[in-house]
Design a protein around this motif. Sequence first.
Motif, short mmCIF file in Angstrom:
data_model
loop_
_atom_site.label_atom_id
_atom_site.label_comp_id
_atom_site.label_asym_id
_atom_site.label_seq_id
_atom_site.Cartn_x
_atom_site.Cartn_y
_atom_site.Cartn_z
N LYS A 110 8.82 3.96 -1.53
CA LYS A 110 9.25 3.92 -2.93
C LYS A 110 10.61 3.26 -3.07
O LYS A 110 10.83 2.46 -3.98
N TRP A 111 11.55 3.58 -2.17
CA TRP A 111 12.88 2.99 -2.27
C TRP A 111 12.84 1.50 -1.95
O TRP A 111 13.45 0.70 -2.65
N THR A 112 12.11 1.12 -0.91
CA THR A 112 12.12 -0.27 -0.45
C THR A 112 11.26 -1.17 -1.33
O THR A 112 11.70 -2.24 -1.74
N TRP A 113 10.04 -0.74 -1.61
CA TRP A 113 9.09 -1.60 -2.32
C TRP A 113 8.85 -1.19 -3.76
O TRP A 113 8.11 -1.87 -4.48
N GLY A 114 9.40 -0.07 -4.18
CA GLY A 114 9.22 0.38 -5.55
C GLY A 114 7.86 1.01 -5.81
O GLY A 114 7.46 1.19 -6.95
N ARG A 115 7.16 1.37 -4.73
CA ARG A 115 5.84 2.00 -4.85
C ARG A 115 5.51 2.68 -3.53
O ARG A 115 6.17 2.44 -2.52
N GLU A 116 4.48 3.51 -3.55
CA GLU A 116 4.03 4.12 -2.30
C GLU A 116 3.27 3.10 -1.47
O GLU A 116 2.64 2.19 -2.02
N CYS A 117 3.33 3.25 -0.18
CA CYS A 117 2.56 2.38 0.73
C CYS A 117 1.09 2.78 0.69
O CYS A 117 0.76 3.95 0.49
N THR A 118 0.23 1.82 0.91
CA THR A 118 -1.20 2.11 1.03
C THR A 118 -1.46 2.68 2.42
O THR A 118 -0.62 2.57 3.33
N ALA A 119 -2.64 3.27 2.60
CA ALA A 119 -3.03 3.79 3.91
C ALA A 119 -3.04 2.67 4.95
O ALA A 119 -2.60 2.87 6.09
N GLN A 120 -3.49 1.48 4.57
CA GLN A 120 -3.52 0.36 5.50
C GLN A 120 -2.10 -0.05 5.91
O GLN A 120 -1.82 -0.28 7.08
N GLU A 121 -1.18 -0.11 4.94
CA GLU A 121 0.20 -0.47 5.24
C GLU A 121 0.84 0.57 6.17
O GLU A 121 1.53 0.21 7.14
N LYS A 122 0.61 1.84 5.89
CA LYS A 122 1.16 2.89 6.74
C LYS A 122 0.63 2.76 8.16
O LYS A 122 1.39 2.86 9.13
N GLY A 123 -0.67 2.55 8.30
CA GLY A 123 -1.27 2.42 9.62
C GLY A 123 -0.74 1.21 10.37
O GLY A 123 -0.47 1.28 11.58
N ASP A 124 -0.59 0.09 9.67
CA ASP A 124 -0.06 -1.12 10.30
C ASP A 124 1.40 -0.92 10.72
O ASP A 124 1.79 -1.29 11.85
N ILE A 125 2.21 -0.35 9.85
CA ILE A 125 3.62 -0.12 10.18
C ILE A 125 3.75 0.87 11.33
O ILE A 125 4.51 0.65 12.27
N LEU A 126 2.99 1.95 11.29
CA LEU A 126 3.05 2.94 12.35
C LEU A 126 2.61 2.32 13.69
O LEU A 126 3.22 2.59 14.73
N THR A 127 1.60 1.47 13.65
CA THR A 127 1.16 0.78 14.87
C THR A 127 2.29 -0.08 15.42
O THR A 127 2.56 -0.08 16.63
N TYR A 128 2.97 -0.82 14.55
CA TYR A 128 4.12 -1.63 14.97
C TYR A 128 5.21 -0.76 15.58
O TYR A 128 5.73 -1.05 16.67
#
Length: 133
Positions: A110-128
């Motif tokens: 929310k702070w960075t992008w102004g919205r909640e991350c999607t499940a796909q974004e969370k999974g990709d970021i967590l994988t990274y």
Amino acid sequence: MNIKNLILIASLVLSPTIFAAGSASAFDKYKSGGAANFSASNGEKLWQRQVHSAKDNKMRSCSSCHTDNLTQMGKHHRTGKPIKPMAPSANSARFTKVKKIEKWFKRNCKWTWGRECTAQEKGDILTYLINYK
């Protein structure tokens, strides 16, 4: 062998197990939300993605506070408070509890992008993050 050494050995042996359980549960949650085929490469792109904030008229990315080198300390944008390294290789306490993973994704997306991350974004970021060396 004294009790301090036993505790140290136990924590070194158990921390990867705890980490794996926390992140595995998070991945299961994201998959149940429709996400699949998580990519560290996509996660890195999301981590570096710059977004303009109308609130303070600045560009933001995850690395604005957490840095590009995930084995190093970050710094809170407003308070200057230190942020422990994001890479589990440098901070074994990272990603051990799904509740904490979700709390920080919600707040930081929310702070960075102004919205909640999607499940796909969370999974990709967590994988990274978990694969960062």
